[in-house]
Design an enzyme around this catalytic site. Sequence first.
Site, PDB file in Angstrom:
ATOM      1  N   SER A  12       0.836  -1.211   0.000  1.00 48.50           N
ATOM      2  CA  SER A  12       0.000   0.000   0.000  1.00 48.50           C
ATOM      3  C   SER A  12       0.867   1.256   0.000  1.00 48.50           C
ATOM      4  O   SER A  12       0.475   2.288  -0.552  1.00 48.50           O
ATOM      5  CB  SER A  12      -0.991   0.009   1.173  1.00 48.50           C
ATOM      6  OG  SER A  12      -0.329   0.185   2.405  1.00 48.50           O
ATOM      7  N   HIS A 108       8.455   3.494   8.618  1.00 43.80           N
ATOM      8  CA  HIS A 108       8.300   2.623   9.790  1.00 43.80           C
ATOM      9  C   HIS A 108       7.085   3.088  10.589  1.00 43.80           C
ATOM     10  O   HIS A 108       6.920   4.286  10.825  1.00 43.80           O
ATOM     11  CB  HIS A 108       9.563   2.680  10.658  1.00 43.80           C
ATOM     12  CG  HIS A 108       9.459   1.800  11.857  1.00 43.80           C
ATOM     13  ND1 HIS A 108       9.628   0.431  11.795  1.00 43.80           N
ATOM     14  CD2 HIS A 108       9.149   2.081  13.150  1.00 43.80           C
ATOM     15  CE1 HIS A 108       9.445  -0.083  12.989  1.00 43.80           C
ATOM     16  NE2 HIS A 108       9.153   0.890  13.840  1.00 43.80           N
ATOM     17  N   ASP A 140      20.385   3.306   7.705  1.00 37.88           N
ATOM     18  CA  ASP A 140      21.811   3.080   7.976  1.00 37.88           C
ATOM     19  C   ASP A 140      21.994   1.604   8.348  1.00 37.88           C
ATOM     20  O   ASP A 140      21.110   0.786   8.096  1.00 37.88           O
ATOM     21  CB  ASP A 140      22.338   4.059   9.038  1.00 37.88           C
ATOM     22  CG  ASP A 140      21.691   3.834  10.397  1.00 37.88           C
ATOM     23  OD1 ASP A 140      20.960   2.827  10.557  1.00 37.88           O
ATOM     24  OD2 ASP A 140      21.927   4.655  11.304  1.00 37.88           O
ATOM     25  N   GLU A 141      23.119   1.291   8.974  1.00 40.24           N
ATOM     26  CA  GLU A 141      23.376  -0.133   9.220  1.00 40.24           C
ATOM     27  C   GLU A 141      22.590  -0.723  10.383  1.00 40.24           C
ATOM     28  O   GLU A 141      22.562  -1.937  10.579  1.00 40.24           O
ATOM     29  CB  GLU A 141      24.877  -0.347   9.416  1.00 40.24           C
ATOM     30  CG  GLU A 141      25.581  -0.353   8.071  1.00 40.24           C
ATOM     31  CD  GLU A 141      27.059  -0.085   8.206  1.00 40.24           C
ATOM     32  OE1 GLU A 141      27.624  -0.439   9.253  1.00 40.24           O
ATOM     33  OE2 GLU A 141      27.641   0.484   7.270  1.00 40.24           O
ATOM     34  N   GLU A 173       1.045   7.172   6.908  1.00 41.68           N
ATOM     35  CA  GLU A 173       2.230   6.676   6.182  1.00 41.68           C
ATOM     36  C   GLU A 173       2.119   7.082   4.714  1.00 41.68           C
ATOM     37  O   GLU A 173       3.080   7.553   4.102  1.00 41.68           O
ATOM     38  CB  GLU A 173       2.324   5.147   6.282  1.00 41.68           C
ATOM     39  CG  GLU A 173       2.552   4.621   7.686  1.00 41.68           C
ATOM     40  CD  GLU A 173       2.737   3.108   7.707  1.00 41.68           C
ATOM     41  OE1 GLU A 173       3.249   2.544   6.744  1.00 41.68           O
ATOM     42  OE2 GLU A 173       2.354   2.491   8.720  1.00 41.68           O
TER      43      GLU A 173
HETATM   44  C1  GRF Z   1       3.726  -0.540   6.795  1.00 41.19           C
HETATM   45  O1  GRF Z   1       3.027  -0.362   7.989  1.00 41.19           O
HETATM   46  C2  GRF Z   1       5.132  -0.035   6.909  1.00 41.19           C
HETATM   47  O2  GRF Z   1       5.257   1.051   7.782  1.00 41.19           O
HETATM   48  C3  GRF Z   1       5.851  -1.216   7.491  1.00 41.19           C
HETATM   49  O3  GRF Z   1       5.267  -2.348   6.898  1.00 41.19           O
HETATM   50  C4  GRF Z   1       3.938  -2.021   6.467  1.00 41.19           C
HETATM   51  C5  GRF Z   1       3.896  -2.307   5.008  1.00 41.19           C
HETATM   52  O4  GRF Z   1       2.612  -2.093   4.459  1.00 41.19           O
HETATM   53  N1  GRF Z   1       7.273  -1.105   7.271  1.00 41.19           N
HETATM   54  P1  GRF Z   1       2.415  -2.024   2.900  1.00 41.19           P
HETATM   55  O5  GRF Z   1       3.037  -3.297   2.321  1.00 41.19           O
HETATM   56  O6  GRF Z   1       3.109  -0.797   2.393  1.00 41.19           O
HETATM   57  O7  GRF Z   1       0.939  -1.982   2.685  1.00 41.19           O
END
Ligand code: GRF
Length: 201
Positions: A12, A108, A140-141, A173
């Site tokens: 998404s 994230h 980063d690492e 997001e």
């Molecule tokens: C999202 O909540 C993102 O923040 C996390 O994993 C999920 C992925 O969702 N890293 P999608 O595959 O982008 O729908």
Amino acid sequence: MRVAVLASGRGSNFQSIIDASKENKLPNCKLELLIVNKKEAYAVERAKKHNIAYKIIESKNKKREDFDHEMLEVLAKNKIEIVVLAGFMRILSKPFITKYKNRIINIHPSLLPLHPGAHAHRDVIKSGAKESGCTVHFVDEGVDTGPIIMQETVVVDKNDNEETLAAKILPLEHQIFPKALHLLTSKKLEIKEGKVTIRSD
Ligand code: GRF
């Protein structure tokens, strides 16, 4: 700039970048390629629908360095300049990070540096935190440790569980990820002493 998205599942966030691109909100971003590490990743359907090239590189049973090397080859072949991790559930090896230093971003679902790792929502609920959110950061690492570009917050209600919290955060997001990518591809981001500043010129 030539951009590749790496994803593992639903995609998404990949879709939010496709949509922003179609709405001309990413004028300096050429969405060239999707790489998934699982053949069943729904993100592939999204790439097909929007005529974006995709590559399935299975990570299962492969050594991290070998898998990353395969990806680097594909990225080089496609002259990719920026790598976007959109729900990509793999830790990248040092050679990969070094090759794309300060050119990899990740989304994230928590207010980093709080609650890194694969179970952010569960950890937030467990902690009793009253607020959470999402973060776009350079990779980063470490695991979810890189310089923070952009964040959005939500209130955690006492009745929230992992699912309701995730549903509350996901739309945010989808807002900040393309915005951060726009800033990056427009060369507006500077990293100094681990902190990101956004140039306003
Ligand atoms: C999202 O909540 C993102 O923040 C996390 O994993 C999920 C992925 O969702 N890293 P999608 O595959 O982008 O729908």
